[in-house]
Design an enzyme around this catalytic site. Structure first.
Site, PDB file in Angstrom:
ATOM      1  N   ASP A 193       1.000  -1.233   0.028  1.00 43.84           N
ATOM      2  CA  ASP A 193      -0.004  -0.083  -0.226  1.00 43.84           C
ATOM      3  C   ASP A 193       1.003   1.177   0.037  1.00 43.84           C
ATOM      4  OD1 ASP A 193      -2.308  -1.377   0.198  1.00 43.84           O
ATOM      5  OD2 ASP A 193      -1.882  -1.781   2.487  1.00 43.84           O
ATOM      6  N   HIS A 220      -5.546  -3.334   5.483  1.00 46.27           N
ATOM      7  CA  HIS A 220      -5.428  -3.583   3.889  1.00 46.27           C
ATOM      8  C   HIS A 220      -6.327  -4.302   3.280  1.00 46.27           C
ATOM      9  CE1 HIS A 220      -2.967  -4.748   0.692  1.00 46.27           C
ATOM     10  NE2 HIS A 220      -3.372  -6.136   0.671  1.00 46.27           N
TER      11      HIS A 220
HETATM   12  N1  NAD Z   1      -0.705  -8.437   1.964  1.00 48.44           N
HETATM   13  C1  NAD Z   1      -0.678  -8.060   0.758  1.00 48.44           C
HETATM   14  O1  NAD Z   1      -0.493  -6.608   0.426  1.00 48.44           O
HETATM   15  C2  NAD Z   1      -1.048  -8.949  -0.174  1.00 48.44           C
HETATM   16  C3  NAD Z   1      -0.426  -8.634  -1.419  1.00 48.44           C
HETATM   17  C4  NAD Z   1      -0.790  -9.529  -2.847  1.00 48.44           C
HETATM   18  C5  NAD Z   1      -1.331 -10.956  -2.256  1.00 48.44           C
HETATM   19  N2  NAD Z   1      -1.647 -11.211  -1.128  1.00 48.44           N
HETATM   20  C6  NAD Z   1      -2.115 -12.414  -0.504  1.00 48.44           C
HETATM   21  O2  NAD Z   1      -1.250 -13.457  -0.646  1.00 48.44           O
HETATM   22  C7  NAD Z   1      -1.437 -14.489  -0.888  1.00 48.44           C
HETATM   23  C8  NAD Z   1      -0.925 -15.492  -1.806  1.00 48.44           C
HETATM   24  O3  NAD Z   1      -1.061 -14.837  -3.255  1.00 48.44           O
HETATM   25  P1  NAD Z   1      -0.243 -15.512  -4.555  1.00 48.44           P
HETATM   26  O4  NAD Z   1      -0.504 -14.571  -5.649  1.00 48.44           O
HETATM   27  O5  NAD Z   1       1.144 -16.040  -4.291  1.00 48.44           O
HETATM   28  O6  NAD Z   1      -0.890 -16.966  -4.498  1.00 48.44           O
HETATM   29  P2  NAD Z   1      -0.687 -18.240  -5.315  1.00 48.44           P
HETATM   30  O7  NAD Z   1      -2.092 -19.017  -5.440  1.00 48.44           O
HETATM   31  O8  NAD Z   1       0.242 -17.879  -6.666  1.00 48.44           O
HETATM   32  O9  NAD Z   1       0.463 -18.887  -4.531  1.00 48.44           O
HETATM   33  C9  NAD Z   1      -0.009 -19.420  -2.884  1.00 48.44           C
HETATM   34  C10 NAD Z   1       0.939 -20.493  -2.513  1.00 48.44           C
HETATM   35  O10 NAD Z   1       0.290 -20.717  -1.247  1.00 48.44           O
HETATM   36  C11 NAD Z   1       0.535 -22.425  -1.342  1.00 48.44           C
HETATM   37  N3  NAD Z   1      -0.306 -23.154  -0.293  1.00 48.44           N
HETATM   38  C12 NAD Z   1      -1.580 -23.360  -0.295  1.00 48.44           C
HETATM   39  N4  NAD Z   1      -1.976 -23.727   0.976  1.00 48.44           N
HETATM   40  C13 NAD Z   1      -0.693 -24.038   1.800  1.00 48.44           C
HETATM   41  C14 NAD Z   1      -0.205 -24.559   2.873  1.00 48.44           C
HETATM   42  N5  NAD Z   1      -1.092 -24.934   3.691  1.00 48.44           N
HETATM   43  N6  NAD Z   1       0.975 -24.528   3.303  1.00 48.44           N
HETATM   44  C15 NAD Z   1       2.195 -23.616   2.504  1.00 48.44           C
HETATM   45  N7  NAD Z   1       1.520 -23.271   1.296  1.00 48.44           N
HETATM   46  C16 NAD Z   1       0.546 -23.176   0.935  1.00 48.44           C
HETATM   47  C17 NAD Z   1       0.366 -22.663  -2.656  1.00 48.44           C
HETATM   48  O11 NAD Z   1       0.604 -24.011  -2.933  1.00 48.44           O
HETATM   49  C18 NAD Z   1       0.864 -21.651  -3.647  1.00 48.44           C
HETATM   50  O12 NAD Z   1       2.077 -22.070  -4.117  1.00 48.44           O
HETATM   51  C19 NAD Z   1      -3.048 -14.417  -1.303  1.00 48.44           C
HETATM   52  O13 NAD Z   1      -3.852 -14.816  -0.098  1.00 48.44           O
HETATM   53  C20 NAD Z   1      -3.028 -13.162  -1.681  1.00 48.44           C
HETATM   54  O14 NAD Z   1      -4.445 -12.554  -1.533  1.00 48.44           O
HETATM   55  C21 NAD Z   1      -1.483 -10.115  -0.257  1.00 48.44           C
HETATM   56  O1  LMR Z   2      -5.568  -7.234  -4.153  1.00 48.93           O
HETATM   57  C1  LMR Z   2      -5.271  -8.436  -3.479  1.00 48.93           C
HETATM   58  O2  LMR Z   2      -6.428  -9.359  -3.492  1.00 48.93           O
HETATM   59  C2  LMR Z   2      -4.097  -8.752  -3.233  1.00 48.93           C
HETATM   60  C3  LMR Z   2      -3.378  -7.580  -2.270  1.00 48.93           C
HETATM   61  O3  LMR Z   2      -3.962  -7.474  -1.318  1.00 48.93           O
HETATM   62  C4  LMR Z   2      -3.196  -6.404  -3.056  1.00 48.93           C
HETATM   63  O4  LMR Z   2      -3.522  -5.378  -2.642  1.00 48.93           O
HETATM   64  O5  LMR Z   2      -2.605  -6.462  -4.170  1.00 48.93           O
END
Ligand code: NAD
Ligand code: LMR
Length: 356
Positions: A193, A220
């Site tokens: 953010d 967030h």
């Molecule tokens: N905080 C933030 O600013 C922010 C930003 C972007 C994404 N996110 C969040 O991050 C998370 C991951 O996003 P992504 O794009 O990498 O998703 P993705 O699906 O590409 O990757 C997630 C990974 O988690 C793994 N996984 C699932 N269950 C698991 C478990 N029990 N133990 C270990 N690993 C496990 C999957 O196998 C996969 O490799 C999502 O929840 C997304 O919303 C948060």
């Molecule tokens: O927007 C989403 O779902 C992923 C993450 O929280 C973001 O801010 O990009």
């Protein structure tokens, strides 16, 4: 002169390190670490990424492998870690990399770690809110945090999995139940953010985004993401139209990426960048560097809510000080009231999930 070693024995020894039987994983991890130090590798921190094979996990693993403060990097996921680990391990940077696959190897992945970064869980598709991820991700975060409480209760945790507004309270409840909770060591990652706010504000002002710093507080998700445009550094002013445009774009930056990816996930590359930057700030704090201040979603006394994102000063033990919000203008005060209403519900939802 060095004693002559049969080349076939040497190759067999290397192969057994690369593909150890599961039961030897931890032992070999320690052996390789001491090997590394014996050869002059700098001592450093031990970092684990949980969800390391995912869209965020893979580029994050690459960036953490490049961090000179890291001596050992554990990559854990329920799929594909052998490939990701083999790939990353060929980078000639200092950190030694070890891969761990599936629940039976979770404890080995966590043992002895200083910092745990969690991007495990499902991402959004167009039309979904972050809260729509709760049903799947809440359980994933709970299980991983139970492992942390058991195997590395003193580690600092950077939680990325959405909905962050609820997953951080879930982690706190799990640690409380295990008797290991220390609010100074649990941080929800909101750095993306801030990165977005810095980028969008710099665009409007015609500045280099690296020279802009926008505090982003609250949480967030949507209206809980509250950029404090009255506190931008370097000091500047905006027209009412610019404030409306910037606030809306910062609050909906995640949705902008989700829609552009059209079903192929949410922000991964900018998130990996943000998570690597935040992890580096935590590690510099743990090393004892002074004046490390970042925004993060943490257990808080800044408002009446038990969790809130705001500026925190990082140090050896995690959060050393929570900085006050500072003066808000009328627009920001109204935004804060909206943010608090939604945050209160998300926090309660997380707490109830563990207590039920
Ligand atoms: N905080 C933030 O600013 C922010 C930003 C972007 C994404 N996110 C969040 O991050 C998370 C991951 O996003 P992504 O794009 O990498 O998703 P993705 O699906 O590409 O990757 C997630 C990974 O988690 C793994 N996984 C699932 N269950 C698991 C478990 N029990 N133990 C270990 N690993 C496990 C999957 O196998 C996969 O490799 C999502 O929840 C997304 O919303 C948060
Ligand atoms: O927007 C989403 O779902 C992923 C993450 O929280 C973001 O801010 O990009």
């Amino acid at each position: 002169m060095e004693p002559r070693v049969d080349p076939s024995q040497r190759i067999a020894r290397i192969a057994s390190h690369l593909h150890p039987p599961t039961s030897q994983m931890e032992e070999i991890s320690l052996l390789r670490r001491s090997d590394c130090r014996a050869k002059g590798g700098a001592p450093g921190f031990k970092v684990a990424i949980l969800g390391a094979a995912g869209g965020i996990g893979q580029p994050l693993a690459m960036l953490v492998k490049m961090n000179p403060l890291v001596s050992l990097l554990h990559l854990y996921d329920v799929v594909n870690t052998p490939g990701v680990t083999a790939d990353i391990s060929h980078m000639n940077t200092g950190a030694v990399v070890r891969g761990f696959l599936g629940q039976p190897q979770l404890e080995s992945a966590l043992a002895g770690m200083d910092l745990i970064i969690i991007p495990a869980g499902v991402p959004r598709k167009p039309g979904m809110t972050r809260d729509d991820l709760f049903n799947i991700n809440a359980g994933i975060v709970r299980t991983l945090c139970e492992g942390i409480a058991k195997c590395c209760p003193g580690a600092i945790v950077n939680l990325i999995s959405n909905p962050v507004n609820s997953t951080v309270p879930i982690a706190a409840e799990v640690f409380k139940n295990a008797g290991t909770y220390n609010p100074k060591r649990l941080l929800g990652v909101t750095t993306l953010d801030v990165a977005r706010a810095n980028t969008f504000v710099a665009e409007v002002l015609g500045l280099d985004p690296r020279e802009v710093n926008v505090p982003v507080v609250g949480g967030h998700a949507g209206v809980t993401i509250l950029p404090l445009l009255s506190q931008v550094n370097p000091p500047c002013s905006f027209t009412p139209e610019e404030i409306t445009y910037l606030t809306d774009r910062i609050q909906n930056g995640g949705t902008e990426v989700v829609e552009a990816k059209a079903g192929a996930g949410s922000a991964t590359l900018s998130m990996a960048y943000a998570a690597a930057k935040f992890a580096d700030a935590c590690l510099r704090g743990m090393r004892g560097d002074a004046g490390i201040v970042e925004c993060a979603y943490v257990a808080s006394q800044v408002t009446e809510l038990p969790f809130f994102a705001s500026k925190v000063r990082l140090g050896r033990a995690g959060i050393e000080e929570m900085l006050p919000l500072g003066p808000l203008n009328q627009f920001e005060r109204a935004g804060l009231e909206k943010a608090k209403k939604e945050l209160a519900e998300s926090i309660q939802k997380g707490i109830s999930f563990v207590k039920k």
